[in-house]
Design a protein around this motif. Sequence first.
Motif, PDB file in Angstrom:
ATOM      1  N   UNK A 266       0.811  -1.205   0.000  1.00  0.00           N
ATOM      2  CA  UNK A 266       0.000   0.000   0.000  1.00  0.00           C
ATOM      3  C   UNK A 266       0.850   1.263   0.000  1.00  0.00           C
ATOM      4  N   UNK A 267       1.903   1.238   0.825  1.00  0.00           N
ATOM      5  CA  UNK A 267       2.762   2.406   0.948  1.00  0.00           C
ATOM      6  C   UNK A 267       3.428   2.722  -0.387  1.00  0.00           C
ATOM      7  N   UNK A 268       3.777   1.672  -1.133  1.00  0.00           N
ATOM      8  CA  UNK A 268       4.372   1.871  -2.460  1.00  0.00           C
ATOM      9  C   UNK A 268       3.419   2.660  -3.356  1.00  0.00           C
ATOM     10  N   UNK A 269       2.151   2.294  -3.302  1.00  0.00           N
ATOM     11  CA  UNK A 269       1.158   3.002  -4.101  1.00  0.00           C
ATOM     12  C   UNK A 269       1.038   4.462  -3.699  1.00  0.00           C
ATOM     13  N   UNK A 270       0.945   4.697  -2.380  1.00  0.00           N
ATOM     14  CA  UNK A 270       0.812   6.068  -1.882  1.00  0.00           C
ATOM     15  C   UNK A 270       2.052   6.865  -2.255  1.00  0.00           C
ATOM     16  N   UNK A 271       3.228   6.265  -2.051  1.00  0.00           N
ATOM     17  CA  UNK A 271       4.486   6.973  -2.293  1.00  0.00           C
ATOM     18  C   UNK A 271       4.632   7.321  -3.771  1.00  0.00           C
ATOM     19  N   UNK A 272       4.195   6.406  -4.651  1.00  0.00           N
ATOM     20  CA  UNK A 272       4.300   6.677  -6.088  1.00  0.00           C
ATOM     21  C   UNK A 272       3.454   7.893  -6.458  1.00  0.00           C
ATOM     22  N   UNK A 273       2.237   7.963  -5.903  1.00  0.00           N
ATOM     23  CA  UNK A 273       1.366   9.112  -6.164  1.00  0.00           C
ATOM     24  C   UNK A 273       1.959  10.397  -5.598  1.00  0.00           C
ATOM     25  N   UNK A 274       2.417  10.336  -4.330  1.00  0.00           N
ATOM     26  CA  UNK A 274       2.997  11.528  -3.693  1.00  0.00           C
ATOM     27  C   UNK A 274       4.215  11.995  -4.478  1.00  0.00           C
ATOM     28  N   UNK A 275       5.087  11.035  -4.822  1.00  0.00           N
ATOM     29  CA  UNK A 275       6.317  11.362  -5.532  1.00  0.00           C
ATOM     30  C   UNK A 275       6.023  12.006  -6.886  1.00  0.00           C
TER      31      UNK A 275
ATOM     32  N   UNK B 238      11.012  11.802  -7.491  1.00  0.00           N
ATOM     33  CA  UNK B 238      10.190  10.585  -7.495  1.00  0.00           C
ATOM     34  C   UNK B 238      10.876   9.455  -6.725  1.00  0.00           C
ATOM     35  N   UNK B 239      12.160   9.257  -6.996  1.00  0.00           N
ATOM     36  CA  UNK B 239      12.883   8.166  -6.328  1.00  0.00           C
ATOM     37  C   UNK B 239      13.027   8.445  -4.833  1.00  0.00           C
ATOM     38  N   UNK B 240      13.407   9.696  -4.501  1.00  0.00           N
ATOM     39  CA  UNK B 240      13.678  10.044  -3.111  1.00  0.00           C
ATOM     40  C   UNK B 240      12.424   9.897  -2.253  1.00  0.00           C
ATOM     41  N   UNK B 241      11.284  10.293  -2.775  1.00  0.00           N
ATOM     42  CA  UNK B 241      10.044  10.196  -2.005  1.00  0.00           C
ATOM     43  C   UNK B 241       9.657   8.731  -1.796  1.00  0.00           C
TER      44      UNK B 241
END
Lengths: 458, 458
Positions: B363-372, B400-403
């Motif tokens: 789930x966090x991967x999904x959220x992080x991809x959107x935030x990034x 994108x990568x850092x986030x």
Amino acid sequence: MIMKLQKIALELAAINFNRDPLNLNQLMEQYPIADIAQVFAEQLANQTLSEEDVFELVQLMPIARQAALLGYFSEPIREKVVERMPLEALAKVLQVMPHDERADLYAHLDETRQPPLLALLDQQERQDVQQLAAYPQGSVGSIMTTDYATLNADDDVPQAIARLREMANERETIYQAYVIDKQNRLLGTLSLKDLVLAQPTSLVSDIMTKETVFVRADEDQECAAQAISKYDLLAVPVFDEQFRLVGIVTYDDAMDVAEQQADMDFHKVAAVGFTGNLKEASVWLMYKKRVFWLVLLVFGNLFSGAGIAYFEETIQTYVALVFFLPLLIDSGGNAGSQSATLMVRALATGEVVMKDWLSMLVRELGIAALLGATMAIAVSLLGFWRGGSDIAFVVAVTMQIVVIIGCIVGMLLPFILNKFKLDPASASAPLITTIADSIGVIIYFSVATMVLDFPPVT
Amino acid sequence: MIMKLQKIALELAAINFNRDPLNLNQLMEQYPIADIAQVFAEQLANQTLSEEDVFELVQLMPIARQAALLGYFSEPIREKVVERMPLEALAKVLQVMPHDERADLYAHLDETRQPPLLALLDQQERQDVQQLAAYPQGSVGSIMTTDYATLNADDDVPQAIARLREMANERETIYQAYVIDKQNRLLGTLSLKDLVLAQPTSLVSDIMTKETVFVRADEDQECAAQAISKYDLLAVPVFDEQFRLVGIVTYDDAMDVAEQQADMDFHKVAAVGFTGNLKEASVWLMYKKRVFWLVLLVFGNLFSGAGIAYFEETIQTYVALVFFLPLLIDSGGNAGSQSATLMVRALATGEVVMKDWLSMLVRELGIAALLGATMAIAVSLLGFWRGGSDIAFVVAVTMQIVVIIGCIVGMLLPFILNKFKLDPASASAPLITTIADSIGVIIYFSVATMVLDFPPVT
């Protein structure tokens, strides 16, 4: 404890398979409703039970048990069960629920179902539900209940005990009773303990406590929680604007408020306005809750960038300076965040009040000077190792200044935000990082330009 | 509310001037002890009353009032009053205090005064004080009390009510009574409400609740608070290792524990291990509490520095890159801190458990991809404005990568710290900033070197 929950889970699975009301009833007699509600929630989460299963199991229970279980369910689960219930069944459950819980359930109903449900209740219940549900979320009124026990001032002790005995089953508590006049004004309170201890010939008016702590229905719900906690009460009476008794808030609801508040404070610090269940929240919801501050901070960092752009020449000449850039600006932000967090909490709990700002500032200066000196010594060792004595001097001076400024900004910001009626908890931490970064960049390269450029010039 | 406190303060000043026990007594009858204790504390803080004044005023009160007031004082104020009291006077006060409060007072006494004080108590009290004071701070035993009400299983209802009436004055509560056998094993619990509602001919054993929630004396005090909150109890019984009843914890003490815990959680996030009163703490104490993490983080930043040193050549060629350095590394840290804070809280409340790590990661991967992605768009606009399309591309990719990495580190770190039995709350936030900084630096300049150097080479 874990064992108990596993046992309930096993039995519940069997009951669900057979849809067996007898065993379900036995299960509910044997274990606390809170545990059964927890097992339901867990089985829903890991999909051992479907929402339809939960609904059908609830329908197998006697009305009183349905009411009790709904009271222990979390809001989303309760909603899913309730939206499947026919209105007639729901009305029956409402009749036996505590008044605060039924108003809460009603307020969360689909709007199209509210009027037909009300029509199924008798007039008194209808009024009670509508009145309680009308209080805005977060107010004392929204968590109070109207099923409190009342006594007459001129009853004697046996009459009063008989009255409480009669009311016991439909009241939230009989341990605190409220003595009211015809206008519903509170004359005094009487605990069951004092009643049990009193001479049988005493009148309620002789033994009741006249001085009473109370809260107003339109105040913040936290007021009720604080009053109960401060005065060690079982329940606090709630007044309307005309000082008439309109309800009570009991200690268990106060505990829920306190927990909710602690959760909110915690999340505000993380600059995430999210207080629900993390596991149940969708990716999109979490994205929306988190993205605002993060993007705002990207633009906030423009100021640090501008500082760096201004000193580009210095940087080009002394690239070694970049080595210490993250370290110095982080340190200012870290020290400032500490100050801010301590101050936000102290202001929230009332330990520190607005007029203390000057004395706190003086103290903070002392603490910041000590912290800055310690960190300056630490960083000067690194500076000497990386770039010699000049660099060591530059980073040490910068560190001392950056930490002092960071601490002062961190300490004052909550006061300033408070003054302007902004919530210091949610805004402080990210703002401080951004401010400390910008100031840090400017101080660092100013000091560096002065110290490092001077020797060649003279 | 404020008015009331001011009235008390005025009256108290007059009483202090005349040292007038009559008016003091009247004051204490008229207002809640909690308010009077609060006024004492405020007048001490602004030096309207000296410690000696407070002590002498307390000495003017009847013993029962002294005991009640000491119970409401904060630890430091209580200590200052108690250290002035002669041991004989103190022993008299102890005799009328609730058992948990008196054990707490005793435990905080100067060690040289403990044995002579014990000698002044009768044997039963002495044993009780020693036993309760022996439980380690933070355990259930340290907040429980031994003055609970007990009933015999074979009493009938009138006998049981008579028994409770007799005990009422010396027990913490009579609303919950405990039915025990000769070995002090709990047979059941009975509420005064159920007793009042029961048929007079019923026996206690017929109407008591046999299923009981309990906690162990050596568990964390939070277990007691959680049990009371979860099951909406007035008090939870406490067992020893042989499952004998040794005490109870009441809801008001549970509320105090919950508040204390919320405070601790809050301060841990700020990486300040400080839970006392901010206003009363000395500069030196605050320095000591705060300096450790700050200095550690200075050295933690060495890694970012090393990254920067490695890419010195790239930086020298493209100084414009430094413009985005604070922004990019802060963004990774900010996003990661959000994830960590949410996860720390969810783990602490049990919303999320250890085995959930993989599903939370997905789930966090999904959220992080959107935030990034959102933040990358924001920063690429800045990049284009500052340095053209190449720089825009570099900073967007880096963002994108850092986030994503920041979020994943922030999410996993609490699980990892938990696994190694380290407290995730106090370590997570600073660690994440440091890790995100180092990784951010390396990713940023790697991407920059690749993108910006490629064109000239080909």
